[in-house]
Design an enzyme around this catalytic site. Structure first.
Site, PDB file in Angstrom:
ATOM      1  N   CYS A   1     -58.467 -50.766  47.891  1.00  0.00           N
ATOM      2  CA  CYS A   1     -58.801 -51.017  46.483  1.00  0.00           C
ATOM      3  C   CYS A   1     -58.283 -52.381  46.016  1.00  0.00           C
ATOM      4  CB  CYS A   1     -58.273 -49.876  45.632  1.00  0.00           C
ATOM      5  SG  CYS A   1     -59.214 -49.683  44.126  1.00  0.00           S
TER       6      CYS A   1
ATOM      7  N   ARG B   1     -67.561 -50.956  35.671  1.00  0.00           N
ATOM      8  CA  ARG B   1     -66.773 -50.443  36.792  1.00  0.00           C
ATOM      9  C   ARG B   1     -67.667 -49.597  37.674  1.00  0.00           C
ATOM     10  NH1 ARG B   1     -61.338 -51.458  36.323  1.00  0.00           N
ATOM     11  NH2 ARG B   1     -60.823 -50.181  38.117  1.00  0.00           N
TER      12      ARG B   1
ATOM     13  N   HIS C   1     -60.466 -44.625  48.160  1.00  0.00           N
ATOM     14  CA  HIS C   1     -59.180 -43.952  48.019  1.00  0.00           C
ATOM     15  C   HIS C   1     -59.449 -42.462  47.904  1.00  0.00           C
ATOM     16  CE1 HIS C   1     -60.125 -44.628  43.707  1.00  0.00           C
ATOM     17  NE2 HIS C   1     -59.536 -43.458  43.545  1.00  0.00           N
TER      18      HIS C   1
END
Lengths: 246, 457
Positions: A95, A129, A195
């Site tokens: 990330c 996002r 993740h």
């Protein structure tokens, strides 16, 4: 028995997506095979000595912490990390850590955060996002496996000729929501937006990285005996099905 | 306000209940806001004591319930969203239902989702705003904690000039919202016996907001909360006006508190366990005082309040007692773990993890919870919910002996299995995420063991 030495970069600043789960998996999967893991926290200001560590881990952080970390990485760690990688050490970055492993990050306001240059890639913040479940088909050491997790990033990452994607997106956004690639690999440096945390549900990936680290430690390629990964497989399958079933 | 909009919106709520789509706790508000933007402000404008809003990552439902009890104890007629619908639509629905049921209401009191708070405050123009804590929670929905802090700061700038802020002095991020130009009541815990040995892994706001240095703590109470100060003297925990100077934890049963306030000392013995509930009770006392509720009845009213649904709620099932402790983010889950450990008996645990929108699609947060102290105390652990296998992995990598771990994704079967494992008369602690809690309560309601949540309160 061998003890793998892990340099955990900025565990206090870069831990937003349960990164300690990845460390717990590396530790347990070595222990269950009668090896061990020694973890050194590498904090802001700390310098590192090339050759000491077999493996480095860099997780994700909040924007504010990531800016502090970017400055410190360039000032105190970049040269040591590059020398370590040239010496065969493995690096896993996730990330925000993945973005910092590239050449840099350009924010929405145009400001630029420097990167380590371990991976030939560059990241520019996008207008939205990219959030959600992410499933990819990854390739490492000549093997292809499905890898599953969650992504949550504003950055759009584009790879240069010096790196290849870790995998192709089966569902989700990946590097830039455009070219179908996810993550990046160059030698033993692996970066990804996945993740969840990454390793518990993807034991194959954990074992590939552990094999590299053990090879760096011992100087020879060891066979990692298989473990009973029934729970890992079940959790992996559930996660693969979530985007469509939720 | 013209009647047709109100009538139509209420009809939508009846329809929702009639169709078995839940209690209609937000649909009427959605209809009303669509038909008549600005309706919320118009409905609230007539309340003589105005509106109070309570927001936080953790504890807002319980604190709203305790504050409601305090105000009702003083004879106030109150409109509240006790069913927990805490977005703008839920607040609008509660107001709509409230002005019909209680035409002479004195005040409104709403718990409000932390991201929805700026918009709700803008619409409602509250007299009192209670801000309790901010922890990392559902990053896929709320984004980073810093962004919420900034949004709250902007909200405060736009509040009416005579509004009172009630702020938690122990949370560095919340305390930083203190504005000397505003009427403010600060609250906090001042009992050194509560201190944790160190900051937990999940601590978030641990840097000085002025210089970035790592805060030093004289004591840590919950998450990143406690008695904090910047090592370079920039910022420090302000002295609270409402202070819990003695907090006694009565196992998993409840609490005994002595709280010093500007209006005198208040004693309360609520049936809510754990340090996090000491914060909720102290916040509720501060909120009630800020609203103008007389101090003398607050302690008894708070002590008599029952737990909100799923938040320390106790339900009898097949001769065992289920204790439902909602656990939906690392800081909250750490406190439920700490609370469960107050029970000296071998622990029968049922932990449930769903990943729907109200839970957060990203389940990585369970790796930030400190479950490890449970390991030596567990008699049997059942993990359940859509992501039961993620929980199983969490405990496998924590080092749990797999013989005491059952993986059963189906909520009802898991509940029955966990109850059957526990001896008759024993307690089963249930730690569910939000939708898993609703799912299990639905089973308990169908079996006549619990009341429907929209009738709660």
């Amino acid at each position: 028995m061998s003890v793998v030495r892990l340099g955990h970069l900025y565990p206090d600043e870069m831990n937003i997506y349960a990164d300690r789960g990845n460390i717990a998996v590396l530790d347990a999967r070595l222990r269950w095979r009668d090896h061990g893991l020694a973890v050194d926290a590498l904090e802001p200001g700390d310098r590192l000595e090339p050759g000491q560590h077999d493996l480095f881990y860099l997780g994700g952080g909040q924007d504010r912490d990531q800016a502090i970390v970017a400055r410190d990485l360039v000032a105190t760690k970049a040269a040591g990390l590059r020398a370590s990688v040239e010496g065969g050490a493995a690096v896993l970055c996730v990330c925000g850590g993945y973005q910092l492993a590239g050449h840099g990050y350009t924010a929405v306001d145009g400001s630029r955060m420097p990167g380590l240059g371990l991976l030939d890639l560059d990241t520019v913040a996008g207008p939205t996002r990219l959030i959600g479940d992410l499933v990819i088909e990854a390739e490492l050491d000549g093997e292809r496996h499905r890898v599953v997790g969650f992504e949550n990033h504003a950055g759009r990452t584009r790879l240069g000729p010096g790196a290849r994607p870790l995998g192709t997106v089966l569902s989700g956004h990946g590097n830039n929501d455009h070219d179908g690639g996810e993550g990046a690999v160059a030698g033993r440096v692996v970066g990804t937006y996945l993740h969840g945390p990454l390793l518990p549900k993807n034991p194959w990936l954990a074992d590939v990285i552990l094999a590299w680290a053990l090879e760096h430690r011992t100087g020879s390629r060891l066979d990692l005996p298989p473990l009973d990964d029934e729970l890992e497989r079940a959790a992996h399958e559930v996660a693969v099905g979530r985007p469509t079933r939720r | 306000m013209p009647a047709p909009a109100l009538t139509l919106a209420r009809a939508a709520g009846r329809l929702s209940r009639g169709l078995g789509r839940g209690g209609g706790t937000s649909l009427p508000g959605k209809v009303l806001l669509r038909l008549r933007p600005g309706a919320v402000a118009e409905l609230a404008a007539d309340l003589p004591r105005g509106a109070t809003l309570i927001s936080a990552t953790n504890g807002k439902t319980t604190t709203a319930r305790l504050t409601t009890a305090a105000a009702k104890g003083a004879g106030w007629r109150l409109i509240a969203n006790t069913a927990g619908a805490n977005l703008l639509s839920g607040v609008a629905t509660a107001l709509l239902d409230g002005v019909a049921a209680e035409p002479n209401a004195d005040a409104a009191l709403f718990e409000v989702d932390e991201a929805a708070l700026p918009e709700v405050a803008r619409q409602l123009q509250p007299r009192v705003v209670v801000l309790m804590n901010l922890f990392r929670d559902q990053l896929d929905r709320y984004g980073e904690l810093e962004r919420l802090v900034q949004d709250w700061a902007g909200m405060i700038d736009d509040l009416p000039s005579d509004a009172t802020l009630v702020l938690n002095a122990d949370d560095p991020a919340v305390a930083s919202l203190h504005d000397a130009r505003r009427k403010t009541l600060l609250f906090g815990l001042d009992d050194p016996w509560l201190a944790l040995p160190a900051l937990p892994h999940a601590a978030d706001s641990t840097r000085c907001r002025r210089c970035g240095a790592r805060l030093v703590y004289e004591q840590v109470t919950v998450g990143h909360m406690g008695h904090w100060a910047c090592p370079d003297g920039h910022l420090a925990r302000p002295q609270p006006d409402v202070r819990a100077v003695r907090v006694r934890l009565e196992g998993t049963e409840g609490l005994a508190l002595r709280v010093v306030t500007p209006a005198g000392e208040i004693e309360a013995t609520p049936r809510l366990p754990g340090v996090h509930n000491a914060y909720n009770v102290t916040a509720a006392i501060a909120a009630a005082l800020a609203m103008g509720v007389p101090a003398d009845g607050i302690g008894d009213a708070v002590g008599g309040a029952a737990a909100a649904f799923g938040r320390g709620e106790r339900v009898a099932l097949d001769g065992r007692e289920l204790v439902l402790l909602l656990a939906k983010n690392p800081a909250g889950a750490n406190e439920t773990v700490r609370t469960v450990l107050l029970d000296p008996e071998p622990l029968h645990l049922l932990i449930a993890l769903n990943d729907r929108t109200a839970d957060g699609h990203d389940v990585s947060w369970i790796w930030d919870v400190d479950y490890e102290p449970l390991l030596g105390r567990i008699a049997q652990l059942t993990v359940t919910g859509e992501r039961a296998h993620d929980l199983a992995l969490r405990f496998r990598y924590a080092g749990m002996e797999l013989g005491r771990l059952r993986v059963e994704p189906h909520l009802e079967r898991a509940m029955d299995a966990a109850v059957a494992d526990a001896p008759v008369g024993a307690t089963v602690y249930v730690l569910p995420t939000y939708t898993a809690m609703l799912g299990m309560r639905q089973v308990l309601v169908e079996r006549g063991a619990a009341a429907a949540f929209w009738r709660d309160g």
